[in-house]
Scaffold this motif. Structure first.
Motif, PDB file in Angstrom:
ATOM      1  N   PHE A   1       0.826  -1.205   0.000  1.00 51.12           N
ATOM      2  CA  PHE A   1       0.000   0.000   0.000  1.00 51.12           C
ATOM      3  C   PHE A   1       0.861   1.255   0.000  1.00 51.12           C
ATOM      4  N   ILE A   2       0.245   2.324  -0.466  1.00 52.56           N
ATOM      5  CA  ILE A   2       0.899   3.627  -0.559  1.00 52.56           C
ATOM      6  C   ILE A   2       0.163   4.605   0.344  1.00 52.56           C
ATOM      7  N   LEU A   3       0.904   5.307   1.181  1.00 53.64           N
ATOM      8  CA  LEU A   3       0.351   6.363   2.024  1.00 53.64           C
ATOM      9  C   LEU A   3       0.602   7.687   1.312  1.00 53.64           C
ATOM     10  N   TYR A   4      -0.480   8.351   0.921  1.00 51.87           N
ATOM     11  CA  TYR A   4      -0.372   9.536   0.065  1.00 51.87           C
ATOM     12  C   TYR A   4      -0.559  10.810   0.896  1.00 51.87           C
ATOM     13  N   GLY A   5       0.499  11.607   0.994  1.00 56.32           N
ATOM     14  CA  GLY A   5       0.402  12.884   1.680  1.00 56.32           C
ATOM     15  C   GLY A   5       1.501  13.086   2.713  1.00 56.32           C
ATOM     16  N   GLU A   6       1.909  14.336   2.889  1.00 61.39           N
ATOM     17  CA  GLU A   6       3.001  14.656   3.808  1.00 61.39           C
ATOM     18  C   GLU A   6       2.685  14.288   5.257  1.00 61.39           C
ATOM     19  N   HIS A   7       1.408  14.323   5.636  1.00 58.57           N
ATOM     20  CA  HIS A   7       1.036  14.053   7.028  1.00 58.57           C
ATOM     21  C   HIS A   7       1.426  12.652   7.481  1.00 58.57           C
ATOM     22  N   TRP A   8       1.557  11.722   6.517  1.00 56.83           N
ATOM     23  CA  TRP A   8       1.878  10.342   6.887  1.00 56.83           C
ATOM     24  C   TRP A   8       3.274  10.204   7.487  1.00 56.83           C
ATOM     25  N   HIS A   9       4.191  11.088   7.140  1.00 58.22           N
ATOM     26  CA  HIS A   9       5.546  10.999   7.699  1.00 58.22           C
ATOM     27  C   HIS A   9       5.506  11.117   9.221  1.00 58.22           C
ATOM     28  N   LYS A  10       4.739  12.079   9.730  1.00 60.34           N
ATOM     29  CA  LYS A  10       4.634  12.265  11.178  1.00 60.34           C
ATOM     30  C   LYS A  10       3.900  11.102  11.838  1.00 60.34           C
ATOM     31  N   ILE A  11       2.864  10.618  11.165  1.00 60.03           N
ATOM     32  CA  ILE A  11       2.083   9.511  11.735  1.00 60.03           C
ATOM     33  C   ILE A  11       2.939   8.255  11.861  1.00 60.03           C
ATOM     34  N   ILE A  12       3.646   7.907  10.806  1.00 59.96           N
ATOM     35  CA  ILE A  12       4.479   6.704  10.833  1.00 59.96           C
ATOM     36  C   ILE A  12       5.641   6.877  11.809  1.00 59.96           C
ATOM     37  N   ALA A  13       6.211   8.077  11.872  1.00 55.65           N
ATOM     38  CA  ALA A  13       7.298   8.335  12.828  1.00 55.65           C
ATOM     39  C   ALA A  13       6.806   8.129  14.258  1.00 55.65           C
ATOM     40  N   ALA A  14       5.585   8.600  14.538  1.00 54.08           N
ATOM     41  CA  ALA A  14       5.021   8.430  15.877  1.00 54.08           C
ATOM     42  C   ALA A  14       4.765   6.961  16.185  1.00 54.08           C
ATOM     43  N   LEU A  15       4.267   6.217  15.207  1.00 53.29           N
ATOM     44  CA  LEU A  15       4.016   4.790  15.408  1.00 53.29           C
ATOM     45  C   LEU A  15       5.319   4.029  15.647  1.00 53.29           C
ATOM     46  N   LYS A  16       6.363   4.422  14.948  1.00 53.32           N
ATOM     47  CA  LYS A  16       7.660   3.760  15.130  1.00 53.32           C
ATOM     48  C   LYS A  16       8.187   3.931  16.554  1.00 53.32           C
ATOM     49  N   THR A  17       7.950   5.105  17.128  1.00 52.31           N
ATOM     50  CA  THR A  17       8.507   5.389  18.452  1.00 52.31           C
ATOM     51  C   THR A  17       7.601   4.949  19.595  1.00 52.31           C
ATOM     52  N   THR A  18       6.308   4.819  19.338  1.00 52.41           N
ATOM     53  CA  THR A  18       5.376   4.503  20.430  1.00 52.41           C
ATOM     54  C   THR A  18       4.801   3.099  20.371  1.00 52.41           C
ATOM     55  N   MET A  19       4.876   2.444  19.212  1.00 50.56           N
ATOM     56  CA  MET A  19       4.311   1.107  19.058  1.00 50.56           C
ATOM     57  C   MET A  19       5.425   0.091  18.830  1.00 50.56           C
ATOM     58  N   LYS A  20       5.050  -1.166  18.644  1.00 52.21           N
ATOM     59  CA  LYS A  20       6.016  -2.247  18.444  1.00 52.21           C
ATOM     60  C   LYS A  20       5.881  -2.782  17.019  1.00 52.21           C
ATOM     61  N   LEU A  21       6.514  -2.104  16.079  1.00 49.95           N
ATOM     62  CA  LEU A  21       6.435  -2.501  14.679  1.00 49.95           C
ATOM     63  C   LEU A  21       7.635  -3.367  14.310  1.00 49.95           C
ATOM     64  N   ARG A  22       7.359  -4.499  13.680  1.00 48.17           N
ATOM     65  CA  ARG A  22       8.424  -5.383  13.219  1.00 48.17           C
ATOM     66  C   ARG A  22       9.028  -4.834  11.929  1.00 48.17           C
ATOM     67  N   PRO A  23      10.276  -5.167  11.637  1.00 45.23           N
ATOM     68  CA  PRO A  23      10.912  -4.683  10.399  1.00 45.23           C
ATOM     69  C   PRO A  23      10.103  -4.995   9.141  1.00 45.23           C
ATOM     70  N   VAL A  24       9.489  -6.183   9.086  1.00 43.67           N
ATOM     71  CA  VAL A  24       8.733  -6.549   7.889  1.00 43.67           C
ATOM     72  C   VAL A  24       7.535  -5.627   7.690  1.00 43.67           C
ATOM     73  N   GLU A  25       6.997  -5.092   8.774  1.00 47.36           N
ATOM     74  CA  GLU A  25       5.834  -4.214   8.664  1.00 47.36           C
ATOM     75  C   GLU A  25       6.170  -2.878   8.007  1.00 47.36           C
ATOM     76  N   LEU A  26       7.447  -2.548   7.986  1.00 42.61           N
ATOM     77  CA  LEU A  26       7.880  -1.302   7.363  1.00 42.61           C
ATOM     78  C   LEU A  26       8.304  -1.505   5.910  1.00 42.61           C
ATOM     79  N   LYS A  27       8.260  -2.760   5.448  1.00 43.19           N
ATOM     80  CA  LYS A  27       8.641  -3.067   4.068  1.00 43.19           C
ATOM     81  C   LYS A  27       7.456  -3.081   3.108  1.00 43.19           C
ATOM     82  N   VAL A  28       6.241  -3.084   3.638  1.00 43.37           N
ATOM     83  CA  VAL A  28       5.070  -3.352   2.797  1.00 43.37           C
ATOM     84  C   VAL A  28       4.381  -2.088   2.293  1.00 43.37           C
TER      85      VAL A  28
END
Length: 207
Positions: free
Chosen positions: A141-168
């Protein structure tokens, strides 16, 4: 030697149902769908207004193929339902919200996700976990828009995302990045052997 073919043919659009036609997000979705339809992709959406309507109108403006997966609720006053001005080439009607969401996931090979509300969040979450579970035979999937950078950055620091989850997925800010992102997805998926894969051939992950 593996045979490389285009695996992404149908692309679903997810996003806020209340964006007016004059909004930046509506226009971005319209332009993205127009570009993809010109490139031979079928555009899929939920048959409602806002981003969904923008996807249909963009594709139809250049003679592209469109598909809507719809649900007309009787007791869900906060759901937008079917938008009659969103006229598509083919419509699949479902009986409830969950069935609609999973049919959208089933009938698309890739998803473009714009700014939205809780419905968009639910679609993103479901697409994301399915991609993780079935990687590398997944639907990216594609996240369209500048706002997604902040959202994903926040999820990376506050949640438990596996490396594979960032490849898709990929984040893009502009329409010109869209086709290169899809080409990159195709390249990444071609590195794996899908020739005897039920998941890829039969969409087994939806059964």
């Amino acid at each position: 030697m593996m045979t490389v073919r285009r695996r992404i043919k149908n692309i679903a659009f997810f996003g806020f149902a209340e964006f007016p036609k004059s909004s930046h997000n509506y226009q971005a979705a319209f332009g993205a769908a127009q570009l993809l339809a010109k490139s031979g992709y079928t555009i899929v959406n939920g048959g409602g207004p806002g981003i969904m309507d923008a996807a249909t109108q963009g594709a139809e403006s250049v003679g592209g193929e469109t598909l809507a997966i719809t649900f007309t609720p009787k007791d869900a006053p906060n759901f937008e339902g079917r938008y009659l001005a969103n006229r598509v080439d083919k419509e699949i009607k479902t009986s409830n919200y969950i069935d609609r969401m999973f049919k959208l996931l089933e009938h698309a090979d890739c998803f473009i996700i714009f700014k939205g509300g809780s419905g968009t969040i639910s679609e993103l979450g479901t697409a994301w976990v399915m991609a993780k579970l079935y990687y590398p035979h997944h639907k990216p999937f594609i996240l369209y828009g500048e706002h997604w950078h902040k959202i994903i950055a926040a999820l990376k620091t506050t949640m438990k995302l596996r490396p594979v989850e960032l490849k898709v997925f990929k984040i893009i800010d502009e329409e010109k990045e869209l086709i290169p992102a899809l080409i990159e997805f195709e390249k990444e998926m071609s590195e794996f052997d899908h020739s005897h894969c039920r998941i890829c051939k039969d969409k087994a992950f939806m059964t």
